[in-house]
Scaffold this active site. Structure first.
Site, PDB file in Angstrom:
ATOM      1  N   ARG A   1      -5.286 -15.196  24.253  1.00 57.78           N
ATOM      2  CA  ARG A   1      -3.906 -15.275  24.744  1.00 57.78           C
ATOM      3  C   ARG A   1      -3.383 -13.898  25.140  1.00 57.78           C
ATOM      4  NH1 ARG A   1      -4.491 -18.809  20.530  1.00 57.78           N
ATOM      5  NH2 ARG A   1      -4.180 -21.001  21.114  1.00 57.78           N
TER       6      ARG A   1
ATOM      7  N   GLN B   1      -3.162 -17.176  29.151  1.00 59.98           N
ATOM      8  CA  GLN B   1      -4.444 -17.199  28.458  1.00 59.98           C
ATOM      9  C   GLN B   1      -5.624 -17.106  29.416  1.00 59.98           C
ATOM     10  OE1 GLN B   1      -5.487 -21.682  27.459  1.00 59.98           O
ATOM     11  NE2 GLN B   1      -3.295 -21.323  27.051  1.00 59.98           N
TER      12      GLN B   1
ATOM     13  N   GLU C   1     -12.801 -24.994  33.244  1.00 66.25           N
ATOM     14  CA  GLU C   1     -11.949 -26.175  33.210  1.00 66.25           C
ATOM     15  C   GLU C   1     -11.415 -26.496  34.595  1.00 66.25           C
ATOM     16  OE1 GLU C   1      -7.591 -24.528  31.874  1.00 66.25           O
ATOM     17  OE2 GLU C   1      -9.135 -24.528  30.326  1.00 66.25           O
TER      18      GLU C   1
END
Length: 408
Positions: A283, A97, A134
């Site tokens: 994805r 992803q 992230e």
């Protein structure tokens, strides 16, 4: 300040033991537990444990955004908590992803709204207007594919497997610049007709088996990963794509930062993951879920990722380790109490006047804020509102607390 009860997410790739053992719950669990969310995401907010019972953190923010978030944070991000904290436990690989940039998310969200696709529809790509940078900090040995590797390394890997069927693709990759070659080869593989994949993937698996039997070690991890993915996802283009990505093994305390556009798949392990408060995922394989190839290709960054390992900086004689990232939505650090600090109240270094989420990953500590105190044991978390800081710590045993705040 209140103890914070996280929201458990059950996905097939999760663990029946890791999160339960981390939080002290009965183990094994009836279903795989993949993520433990500490935040105010509308999809699954954590709950404050108050004298009047549990209360959604999302409701608390809506009722008193100034007190909970602080004026400065509200000025930058509005009345929403801009970050989400997770404990991630993977017994099986996650999907291949990537996440969009802010501009891509805004445009994609508006486009899917115009198309009338419900936000919770399985085919929806953009569930909000935010990017999703992230960081993952390993709590155990953590295995990952993260970011495209330099093309030359992937060429050497594929040649080492000795698969004749790979030769045209090796030439394609070797004949272009890194980014252009990676784009051309990844696009070719992810759009390959299934009958062709059903021939090429098994040939690559045979090459990986032969490589491991030879005793060679340089690409042993990559070869094992190809085999493991091929067993779980036969005929999947993601098996081939794994040869184009950095194969990383993190030890506890080591971290990866992934900005927008970086293709990745977490393979196994337990870690603390912190991200912008978004649920936008494109994805590319290794999943039964929706794969939108054109949209994925639109957001991917094919520049080799050579600096995604994050090295923490020590603050105030080692009392805090800060994991620096450029993300404005979050800042991640670890507070450590040990040695001569045990049995004494320790002032935590002041970050700024925004809210904090504290997560204990080792030991036990009492956390004192302006008007209250809570005791955090391994697996427990606390919410410290903006008007409750700064904090002090007291511990009788070596203790580690993850601290997440808004980025400075």
């Amino acid at each position: 300040m209140h103890l914070l009860r996280g929201a458990v997410r059950t996905y097939a790739w999760g663990s029946r033991t890791a999160i339960a053992e981390f939080t002290g719950a009965p183990s094994p669990t009836p279903h795989p537990e993949a993520e433990l969310w500490f935040g105010a995401h509308p999809g699954d907010p954590a709950h404050l444990q108050t004298e009047d019972g549990d209360r959604s953190l999302l409701d608390a923010l809506r009722a008193d955004p100034e007190g909970e978030l602080g004026q400065a944070v509200r000025g930058r991000f509005g009345d929403a908590l801009p970050f989400l904290v997770k404990v991630l436990a993977a017994d099986e690989p996650l999907s291949l992803q990537a996440h969009p940039s802010t501009e891509q998310a805004i445009e994609g969200f508006a486009r899917e709204e115009r198309m009338g696709i419900p936000v919770n529809a399985p085919i929806r790509n953009y569930r909000d207007r935010s990017h999703k940078p992230e960081i993952i900090v390993a709590l155990s040995q953590f295995e990952a594919l993260a970011g495209f590797a330099p093309a030359a390394r992937s060429v050497t890997l594929m040649r080492a497997l000795g698969v004749a069927e790979l030769n045209p693709f090796i030439n394609l990759l070797a004949g272009e610049s890194d980014a252009d070659g990676l784009r051309a080869l990844f696009t070719t593989w992810i759009t390959f007709p299934q009958p062709d994949l059903d021939v090429l993937v098994p040939a690559v698996l045979d090459g990986a088996i032969n490589y491991l039997r030879s005793g060679e070690q340089e690409f042993a991890r990559e070869a094992r990963t190809v085999l493991e993915l091929g067993e779980r996802y036969p005929g999947d283009a993601g098996v081939l794509a794994s040869m184009l990505l950095n194969r990383l093994s993190l030890q506890p305390g080591e971290a990866i930062y992934l900005p927008a556009g970086n293709l990745h798949a977490y393979l196994s392990g337990v870690g603390v993951e912190v991200m912008a408060n978004s649920d936008n995922v494109l994805r590319g394989g290794l999943t039964p879920k929706h794969v939108d190839v054109p949209e994925l290709l639109r957001v991917l960054d094919f520049t080799p990722a050579v600096d995604i390992i994050v090295h923490p900086d020590s603050v105030r004689d080692g009392a805090e380790l800060v994991y620096p990232t450029p993300a404005p939505e979050f800042a991640v650090s670890v507070l450590t109490v040990d040695g001569e600090q045990l049995g004494h109240e320790i002032d935590a270094p002041t970050r700024h006047d925004g809210p904090q989420i504290l997560l204990c990953t080792q030991g036990s500590a009492t956390v004192h804020a302006k008007s209250s105190a809570v005791t955090l044991r391994r697996g427990a978390a606390a919410w410290v509102a903006a008007d409750e800081g700064p904090i002090r710590l007291m511990s009788q045993e070596p203790t580690r607390l993850f601290r997440v705040t808004v980025g400075i």
